[in-house]
Scaffold this motif. Structure first.
Motif, PDB file in Angstrom:
ATOM      1  N   GLN A  95       5.527  22.015 -16.465  1.00 40.00           N
ATOM      2  CA  GLN A  95       4.948  21.507 -17.715  1.00 40.00           C
ATOM      3  C   GLN A  95       3.475  21.178 -17.508  1.00 40.00           C
ATOM      4  N   LYS A  96       3.161  20.566 -16.372  1.00 39.79           N
ATOM      5  CA  LYS A  96       1.768  20.234 -16.064  1.00 39.79           C
ATOM      6  C   LYS A  96       0.928  21.503 -15.944  1.00 39.79           C
ATOM      7  N   GLU A 112       0.309  22.886 -19.419  1.00 40.21           N
ATOM      8  CA  GLU A 112      -0.707  22.104 -20.131  1.00 40.21           C
ATOM      9  C   GLU A 112      -2.109  22.442 -19.635  1.00 40.21           C
ATOM     10  N   GLN A 113      -2.255  22.634 -18.312  1.00 40.89           N
ATOM     11  CA  GLN A 113      -3.555  23.020 -17.765  1.00 40.89           C
ATOM     12  C   GLN A 113      -3.995  24.379 -18.291  1.00 40.89           C
ATOM     13  N   GLN A 152       8.708  19.032 -14.607  1.00 36.44           N
ATOM     14  CA  GLN A 152       7.441  18.326 -14.803  1.00 36.44           C
ATOM     15  C   GLN A 152       6.282  19.110 -14.197  1.00 36.44           C
ATOM     16  N   TYR A 153       6.509  19.702 -13.052  1.00 37.20           N
ATOM     17  CA  TYR A 153       5.480  20.491 -12.368  1.00 37.20           C
ATOM     18  C   TYR A 153       5.045  21.671 -13.241  1.00 37.20           C
ATOM     19  N   GLU A 161       4.787  21.346  -3.241  1.00 36.42           N
ATOM     20  CA  GLU A 161       4.808  20.040  -3.904  1.00 36.42           C
ATOM     21  C   GLU A 161       6.142  19.327  -3.708  1.00 36.42           C
TER      22      GLU A 161
END
Length: 66
Positions: A44-45, A48-49, A41-42, A26
């Motif tokens: 954290q995403k 969350e998933q 951010q990566y 990424e």
């Protein structure tokens, strides 16, 4: 001064290699100016998933490594 060498071998936790390879892909794709903020951010995403009941990338990566 010398430092004694050790016979200790360290293992990377299951799924960790796959997780870092995903981040590297990424980063190369997006070319962010602030890699540390992008990584935060990566991850954290991904967290969350996982919490939403989606795929756990670490568990999935561990299965691929086996």
């Amino acid at each position: 001064m010398s430092i004694a060498s050790s016979n200790t071998s360290m293992r990377v936790p299951a799924g960790f290699r796959n997780l870092l390879e995903g981040l590297a892909r990424e980063v190369l794709r997006e070319q962010p100016t602030n890699v540390v903020a992008f990584a935060a951010q990566y991850f954290q995403k991904l967290l969350e998933q996982r919490e939403a009941g989606g795929i756990d990338p670490v568990a999935w990566g561990a299965m691929l490594e086996d």
